[in-house]
Scaffold this motif. Structure first.
Motif, PDB file in Angstrom:
ATOM      1  N   UNK A 163      -0.057   4.204   7.218  1.00  0.00           N
ATOM      2  CA  UNK A 163       0.743   3.453   7.297  1.00  0.00           C
ATOM      3  C   UNK A 163       1.613   3.279   5.993  1.00  0.00           C
ATOM      4  N   UNK A 164       0.635   3.355   4.838  1.00  0.00           N
ATOM      5  CA  UNK A 164       1.220   3.048   3.320  1.00  0.00           C
ATOM      6  C   UNK A 164       1.944   4.157   3.093  1.00  0.00           C
ATOM      7  N   UNK A 165       1.765   5.377   3.559  1.00  0.00           N
ATOM      8  CA  UNK A 165       2.512   6.791   3.310  1.00  0.00           C
ATOM      9  C   UNK A 165       3.871   6.622   4.323  1.00  0.00           C
ATOM     10  N   UNK A 166       4.054   6.088   5.394  1.00  0.00           N
ATOM     11  CA  UNK A 166       5.085   5.764   5.792  1.00  0.00           C
ATOM     12  C   UNK A 166       5.939   4.909   5.264  1.00  0.00           C
ATOM     13  N   UNK A 167       5.223   3.792   4.798  1.00  0.00           N
ATOM     14  CA  UNK A 167       5.799   2.716   4.017  1.00  0.00           C
ATOM     15  C   UNK A 167       6.563   3.016   2.782  1.00  0.00           C
ATOM     16  N   UNK A 168       5.896   3.810   1.913  1.00  0.00           N
ATOM     17  CA  UNK A 168       6.276   4.357   0.671  1.00  0.00           C
ATOM     18  C   UNK A 168       7.461   5.599   0.885  1.00  0.00           C
ATOM     19  N   UNK A 169       7.255   6.296   1.970  1.00  0.00           N
ATOM     20  CA  UNK A 169       8.542   7.217   2.353  1.00  0.00           C
ATOM     21  C   UNK A 169       9.923   6.361   2.351  1.00  0.00           C
ATOM     22  N   UNK A 170       9.730   5.125   3.019  1.00  0.00           N
ATOM     23  CA  UNK A 170      10.994   4.560   3.314  1.00  0.00           C
ATOM     24  C   UNK A 170      11.392   3.881   1.931  1.00  0.00           C
ATOM     25  N   UNK A 171      10.389   3.388   1.136  1.00  0.00           N
ATOM     26  CA  UNK A 171      10.773   2.633   0.125  1.00  0.00           C
ATOM     27  C   UNK A 171      11.297   3.852  -0.980  1.00  0.00           C
ATOM     28  N   UNK A 172      10.906   4.878  -0.932  1.00  0.00           N
ATOM     29  CA  UNK A 172      11.413   6.116  -1.740  1.00  0.00           C
ATOM     30  C   UNK A 172      13.064   6.525  -1.524  1.00  0.00           C
ATOM     31  N   UNK A 173      13.200   6.196  -0.043  1.00  0.00           N
ATOM     32  CA  UNK A 173      14.468   6.526   0.504  1.00  0.00           C
ATOM     33  C   UNK A 173      15.358   5.514   0.142  1.00  0.00           C
ATOM     34  N   UNK A 174      14.959   4.093   0.185  1.00  0.00           N
ATOM     35  CA  UNK A 174      15.779   2.937  -0.057  1.00  0.00           C
ATOM     36  C   UNK A 174      16.177   3.296  -1.512  1.00  0.00           C
TER      37      UNK A 174
END
Length: 252
Positions: free
Chosen positions: A19-30
């Motif tokens: 879940x953290x990996x997915x969240x941080x992927x979104x954060x990087x994209x943002x």
């Protein structure tokens, strides 16, 4: 805590890491989107600054032309006034010479023949002096007329000069504002870049922890490993679970 509980906690930790990996992927994209938006704004500001600088150059060129014309007119007026002063001095010299030629004749009477020379009793020398005075007076009148015309030209220039100077001040203000906005955006891009780097580093650490956790989960699926290495595996799992808690604290 028995090994079954340790394994369950390990699996829960793995789910958290996914879940953290997915969240941080979104954060990087943002972060990428935010940075790109800031860069686009910075580009627009830079283009606006270049355009305003070009307008300022035109305004300064126009102001330079007008000020040069004003300065030239003032110089011409100064030259004309100097000529008038010189001619007035010459007239005074001629008056003095007339007095010397005819000491008993009133200078007013002599000069009355200047524009109405009827029945003049003045000799040729006096005629020469009075004619020179007449000529100089005519030149003085002409110079005064030229001065008046040039002063009118200078007066006519003032609204243009005021307008161009006002425009220049306005453009300078716009450029200063644009530069301040550019500076602010550059600082924002820098801050976002630092933030993105931190998020990317955290994401890398998450992926490393996730890989390590996944390997332990896979080993727990092998009954042979549980039988042969149960004690040692339980110790590894518990150590990982403790490390995971510390890792989470570091992320926050």
């Amino acid at each position: 805590m028995d090994i079954a509980q340790s394994i369950q906690r390990l699996k829960d930790n793995y789910d958290t890491l996914v879940s953290l990996s997915e969240t941080y992927t979104v954060l990087i994209k943002d972060d990428d989107n935010v940075i790109q938006n800031l860069i686009d704004q910075l580009k627009s500001l830079t283009e606006a600054n270049v355009a305003t600088e070009a307008k300022l150059k035109l305004s300064r060129d126009q102001l330079g032309t007008l000020e040069s014309k004003e300065s030239s007119l003032k110089s011409e007026i100064n030259d004309l006034r100097n000529e008038i002063n010189t001619m007035n001095g010459e007239i005074e010299d001629y008056k003095q010479k007339i007095q010397e030629q005819m000491p008993k004749l009133d200078i007013g009477s002599i000069l009355s023949h200047l524009f109405n020379p009827i029945g003049s009793a003045i000799n040729d020398t006096i005629h020469f002096f009075t004619n020179n005075i007449k000529e100089l007076s005519s030149k003085i009148n002409y110079n005064n007329q030229q001065i008046n015309e040039k002063e009118l030209e200078i007066n006519d220039l003032q609204p243009q000069l005021d307008n161009v100077r006002s425009q220049e001040n306005q453009l300078n203000g716009e450029i200063n504002m644009l530069k301040e906005q550019e500076k602010s955006l550059e600082e924002s891009v820098k801050r976002c870049g630092i933030q993105k780097t931190k998020v990317e580093n955290d994401k890398l650490s998450i992926e490393q922890m996730k890989t390590k956790c996944m390997l332990l989960v896979e080993r727990c699926k092998d009954e042979k490993d549980l039988i042969d290495e149960g004690v040692f595996l339980k110790k590894e799992i518990e150590e990982f679970n403790r490390d995971f808690e510390n890792f989470l604290s570091g992320l926050n």
